[in-house]
Write a protein that holds these residues in place. Structure first.
Motif, PDB file in Angstrom:
ATOM      1  N   LEU A  94      15.656 -13.776  -0.055  1.00  0.00           N
ATOM      2  CA  LEU A  94      14.328 -13.619   0.548  1.00  0.00           C
ATOM      3  C   LEU A  94      13.433 -12.709  -0.290  1.00  0.00           C
ATOM      4  N   ILE A  95      13.983 -11.605  -0.768  1.00  0.00           N
ATOM      5  CA  ILE A  95      13.197 -10.720  -1.635  1.00  0.00           C
ATOM      6  C   ILE A  95      12.766 -11.482  -2.882  1.00  0.00           C
ATOM      7  N   TYR A  96      13.703 -12.211  -3.457  1.00  0.00           N
ATOM      8  CA  TYR A  96      13.442 -12.939  -4.697  1.00  0.00           C
ATOM      9  C   TYR A  96      12.337 -13.976  -4.528  1.00  0.00           C
ATOM     10  N   VAL A  97      12.408 -14.780  -3.480  1.00  0.00           N
ATOM     11  CA  VAL A  97      11.428 -15.862  -3.342  1.00  0.00           C
ATOM     12  C   VAL A  97      10.109 -15.403  -2.721  1.00  0.00           C
ATOM     13  N   LEU A  98      10.132 -14.337  -1.931  1.00  0.00           N
ATOM     14  CA  LEU A  98       8.909 -13.920  -1.262  1.00  0.00           C
ATOM     15  C   LEU A  98       8.073 -12.928  -2.063  1.00  0.00           C
ATOM     16  N   PHE A  99       8.706 -12.160  -2.931  1.00  0.00           N
ATOM     17  CA  PHE A  99       7.972 -11.101  -3.616  1.00  0.00           C
ATOM     18  C   PHE A  99       7.851 -11.294  -5.123  1.00  0.00           C
ATOM     19  N   ARG A 100       8.538 -12.296  -5.667  1.00  0.00           N
ATOM     20  CA  ARG A 100       8.444 -12.551  -7.108  1.00  0.00           C
ATOM     21  C   ARG A 100       7.360 -13.591  -7.368  1.00  0.00           C
ATOM     22  N   SER A 101       7.101 -13.850  -8.619  1.00  0.00           N
ATOM     23  CA  SER A 101       6.076 -14.805  -9.034  1.00  0.00           C
ATOM     24  C   SER A 101       6.402 -16.218  -8.542  1.00  0.00           C
ATOM     25  N   LYS A 135       3.119 -20.171   2.847  1.00  0.00           N
ATOM     26  CA  LYS A 135       2.517 -19.588   4.059  1.00  0.00           C
ATOM     27  C   LYS A 135       3.090 -18.207   4.332  1.00  0.00           C
ATOM     28  N   THR A 136       4.401 -18.055   4.154  1.00  0.00           N
ATOM     29  CA  THR A 136       5.040 -16.754   4.380  1.00  0.00           C
ATOM     30  C   THR A 136       4.565 -15.735   3.360  1.00  0.00           C
TER      31      THR A 136
END
Length: 156
Positions: A26-33, A53-54
């Protein structure tokens, strides 16, 4: 004593494997490029719209994580998850073979980072990734010792 209690095994799988794996992802996909490779896989699955959307909700909420949490913690969580998965499979028993696989897993993680630094693997070398791998392995051994002590206290 065999690691046979099904509920305990499920609890360990959730807490020590699934949860760290999910948080790291989740950190990887939501906060990375948006350009990370994982997102190209998600585009083909139909989840990309939900991801966008998230991400927009997170941006609008001004939620930010520091650099270490975004770029390094996921790697450590994934290694931690993998090592604990192996430990659960082996019922918290370490022998010659399992010791070799644990060491090889740690060395593979470290080597991948070093090979990035030398230009032999694509990616960005980051010394903090090495730190995350060391921390993940350290916490893995703490969990192992705790579980081993629990098992030995249950034996007659």
């Amino acid at each position: 004593m065999k690691y046979t209690c099904r509920n305990k095994k499920i609890k360990d799988l959730i807490l020590l494997v699934a949860f760290p794996l999910l948080i790291g992802t989740l950190i990887y996909v939501l906060f990375r490029s948006n350009s990370i490779l994982f997102n190209s896989w998600i585009k083909d699955s139909g989840f990309f719209t939900y991801l966008l959307k998230t991400r927009l909700l997170i941006q609008n909420s001004n939620l930010t994580l520091n650099r270490y949490l975004v770029y390094n913690l996921p790697d450590g969580l994934w290694l931690f998850s993998w090592l604990n998965f192996l430990l659960i499979i082996w019922e918290f028993e370490i022998n010659k073979t399992s010791r070799l696989v644990i060491i090889a897993s740690f060395l593979a993680a470290i080597s991948s980072e070093l090979l990035q630094g030398l230009g032999f693997l694509s990616g960005t070398y980051d010394i903090f990734d090495l730190f995350a791998y060391v921390l993940a392995t350290f916490f893995f051994f703490i969990i192992f010792k705790k579980k081993k002590n629990e098992k030995s206290s249950l034996q007659p």
